[in-house]
Design an enzyme around this catalytic site. Structure first.
Site, PDB file in Angstrom:
ATOM      1  N   HIS A 138       0.876  -1.188   0.000  1.00  0.00           N
ATOM      2  CA  HIS A 138       0.000   0.000   0.000  1.00  0.00           C
ATOM      3  C   HIS A 138       0.909   1.232   0.000  1.00  0.00           C
ATOM      4  CE1 HIS A 138      -2.761   2.942   1.901  1.00  0.00           C
ATOM      5  NE2 HIS A 138      -3.752   2.150   1.568  1.00  0.00           N
ATOM      6  N   GLN A 218      -4.436  -5.057   7.059  1.00  0.00           N
ATOM      7  CA  GLN A 218      -5.466  -5.968   6.538  1.00  0.00           C
ATOM      8  C   GLN A 218      -5.438  -7.330   7.218  1.00  0.00           C
ATOM      9  OE1 GLN A 218      -7.844  -5.090   4.575  1.00  0.00           O
ATOM     10  NE2 GLN A 218      -7.074  -3.109   3.894  1.00  0.00           N
TER      11      GLN A 218
HETATM   12  N1  PLP Z   1      -1.691  -0.849   4.633  1.00  0.00           N
HETATM   13  C1  PLP Z   1      -2.672  -1.525   4.040  1.00  0.00           C
HETATM   14  C2  PLP Z   1      -2.385  -2.915   3.527  1.00  0.00           C
HETATM   15  C3  PLP Z   1      -3.926  -0.948   3.899  1.00  0.00           C
HETATM   16  O1  PLP Z   1      -4.911  -1.627   3.294  1.00  0.00           O
HETATM   17  C4  PLP Z   1      -4.148   0.358   4.391  1.00  0.00           C
HETATM   18  C5  PLP Z   1      -5.445   1.024   4.198  1.00  0.00           C
HETATM   19  O2  PLP Z   1      -6.201   0.718   3.318  1.00  0.00           O
HETATM   20  C6  PLP Z   1      -3.095   1.011   5.022  1.00  0.00           C
HETATM   21  C7  PLP Z   1      -1.877   0.379   5.128  1.00  0.00           C
HETATM   22  C8  PLP Z   1      -3.245   2.382   5.576  1.00  0.00           C
HETATM   23  O3  PLP Z   1      -4.112   2.351   6.662  1.00  0.00           O
HETATM   24  P1  PLP Z   1      -4.625   3.711   7.317  1.00  0.00           P
HETATM   25  O4  PLP Z   1      -5.196   4.538   6.201  1.00  0.00           O
HETATM   26  O5  PLP Z   1      -5.660   3.250   8.294  1.00  0.00           O
HETATM   27  O6  PLP Z   1      -3.469   4.356   7.973  1.00  0.00           O
END
Ligand code: PLP
Length: 421
Positions: A138, A218
């Site tokens: 991500h 996730q």
């Molecule tokens: N990492 C993964 C695999 C995610 O799916 C997400 C959000 O969709 C994030 C990190 C970031 O999470 P957050 O926006 O809650 O900080």
């Protein structure tokens, strides 16, 4: 009975054996109709829905306990502090961390990764060093490392994946060299659903002296977690993906690493003493929690952990896998539909493309049927490029998802096909 004991939250509700219809009743929002149709919520990977117990724990905090933590000597402040620190212990147990001091409350996974990059990263990564990530990350597990590399002159390297969406472990191993200081990898991909073999990855990295950060955003809603069994150095999660509120998450860090790290932000609550000549910092986790924290968020996250603990983990996993298998089979049978992400070990995240239809059109038509899915690049543009795509449609499951949801999705997709025939 003393007043304190009578105000304790009720024991976590238990849902055994796994009864999805009963469980759905714990999520008030799911009873809604959208455009006159029953809501079919298949966007839990973006954010999960919240059970009544989480909503109530948060409103109870505001109704009965609200005061600033770690500061006051008065009753409410002590009570709020106790509730906040209890939430930390709940997260510690959820992750099976050895010590509550290893849990830092943060805004979410994004902040946790940035914190590690700007503290551990800044002190351990130098010009010419390498930071290794995977091709399925991500943006929040890419950009903070790019920023660190820009600041330090280090190099970002990327471990590739195969077409099914599985990490190529041999390639990953080859990429961990003497210059690799840190490996940052997701436990579960938000696009592919792939579950990565974290224990093995940690062994490979540690054998070459590299630390490992795991993005658990996730994984937390789907897998039983044990940071000590995984052996990782850091683990990040977001409350809102695991049936808790937004604006709160946790960073697990091994105690000796956290103790050696400089602060992330300066301000109140992260100090031992301040003078104009010198400031002494508090020990972890306070050192990393500058300013008034998201107290009600932590309470909500604690309630979400209680909620998950009230589910039979084995039954939940079996249910999610059964709905996933049903969905994969049903979607694969639709003419022109291609699933993106077919790893052998995966959770309920179904990305797909439909020949001749833009994912946004799929999402818009499904929306009119009361079906919520996500469309776009899912904050993983390099992964989209890997598959030669600009976007996918993504249906993602939560503990409340059922085969009826998948039937509705399928009926919706048949309509999409008719529109674009
Ligand atoms: N990492 C993964 C695999 C995610 O799916 C997400 C959000 O969709 C994030 C990190 C970031 O999470 P957050 O926006 O809650 O900080």
């Amino acid at each position: 009975m003393n007043q304190r004991a009578s105000n304790l939250p009720p024991r976590a509700q238990r849902f055994e054996p796994y009864q999805v219809e009963r469980l759905r009743q714990a999520f008030p929002i799911l009873a809604q109709r959208i455009y006159g149709k029953p809501l079919v919520y298949l966007d839990s990977a973006a954010t999960s829905q919240k059970p009544q117990a989480v909503i109530e724990a948060m409103s109870r905090f505001f109704l009965e306990e609200n005061a600033n933590v770690h500061r006051g000597v008065h009753y409410l402040s002590l009570r709020a502090t106790e509730a906040y620190e209890q939430a930390r212990i709940k997260v510690q147990r959820f992750l099976n961390a050895g010590h509550a001091e290893e849990i830092v409350f943060v805004r979410g996974t994004t902040e946790a990764v940035n914190l590690v990059a700007q503290t551990y990263g800044k002190t351990h990564v130098r010009a010419g060093d390498e930071v290794l990530i995977s091709a399925m990350e991500h943006h929040s597990n890419i950009v903070p490392w790019q920023m660190l590399c820009e600041q330090t002159g280090a190099r970002l390297r990327v471990a590739p994946i195969d077409d099914a969406g599985e990490l190529l472990l041999d390639e990953l191993e080859r990429l961990i060299g003497p210059k690799t200081r840190l490996l940052a990898v997701t436990h579960v991909s938000n696009v592919l659903g792939t579950v990565n073999p974290i224990r093995r990855i940690v062994e490979l990295a540690h054998a070459r002296g590299a630390a490992v950060l795991v993005d658990g955003a996730q994984a937390a809603p789907h897998l039983k977690l044990d940071v000590r069994a995984l052996g990782c150095d850091f683990y990040a999660l977001s409350g809102h993906k695991m049936y808790g509120p937004t604006g709160i998450g946790a960073l697990y860090g091994r105690r000796e690493l956290l103790e050696a790290m400089p602060p992330y932000q300066g301000g109140g609550d992260m100090i031992l003493s301040v003078s104009f000549d010198e400031t002494l910092y508090a020990k972890p986790p306070q050192r990393f929690e500058a300013g008034t924290p998201n107290m009600v968020g932590a309470i909500g996250l604690g309630a979400a952990v209680d909620f998950l603990a009230g589910l039979d983990a084995g039954a939940l996993a079996a249910h999610e896998q059964a709905v996933l298998a049903y969905a994969q089979q049903a979607l694969a049978a639709l003419p022109g539909l291609r699933l993106i992400g077919t790893a052998a070990d995966k959770v309920g995240v179904l990305s797909f493309v439909l020949d001749g239809v833009h994912p946004h059109d799929i999402g818009t038509i499904l929306d009119r049927e009361g079906i919520a899915i996500r469309t776009g690049h899912h904050c993983a543009q390099p992964l989209m490029q890997r598959y030669g795509l600009a976007a996918t449609a993504r249906a993602s499951l939560g503990c409340y998802s059922s085969e009826q949801d998948i039937d509705a999705l399928l009926a919706g997709l048949v309509k999409v096909r008719e529109v674009f025939r």
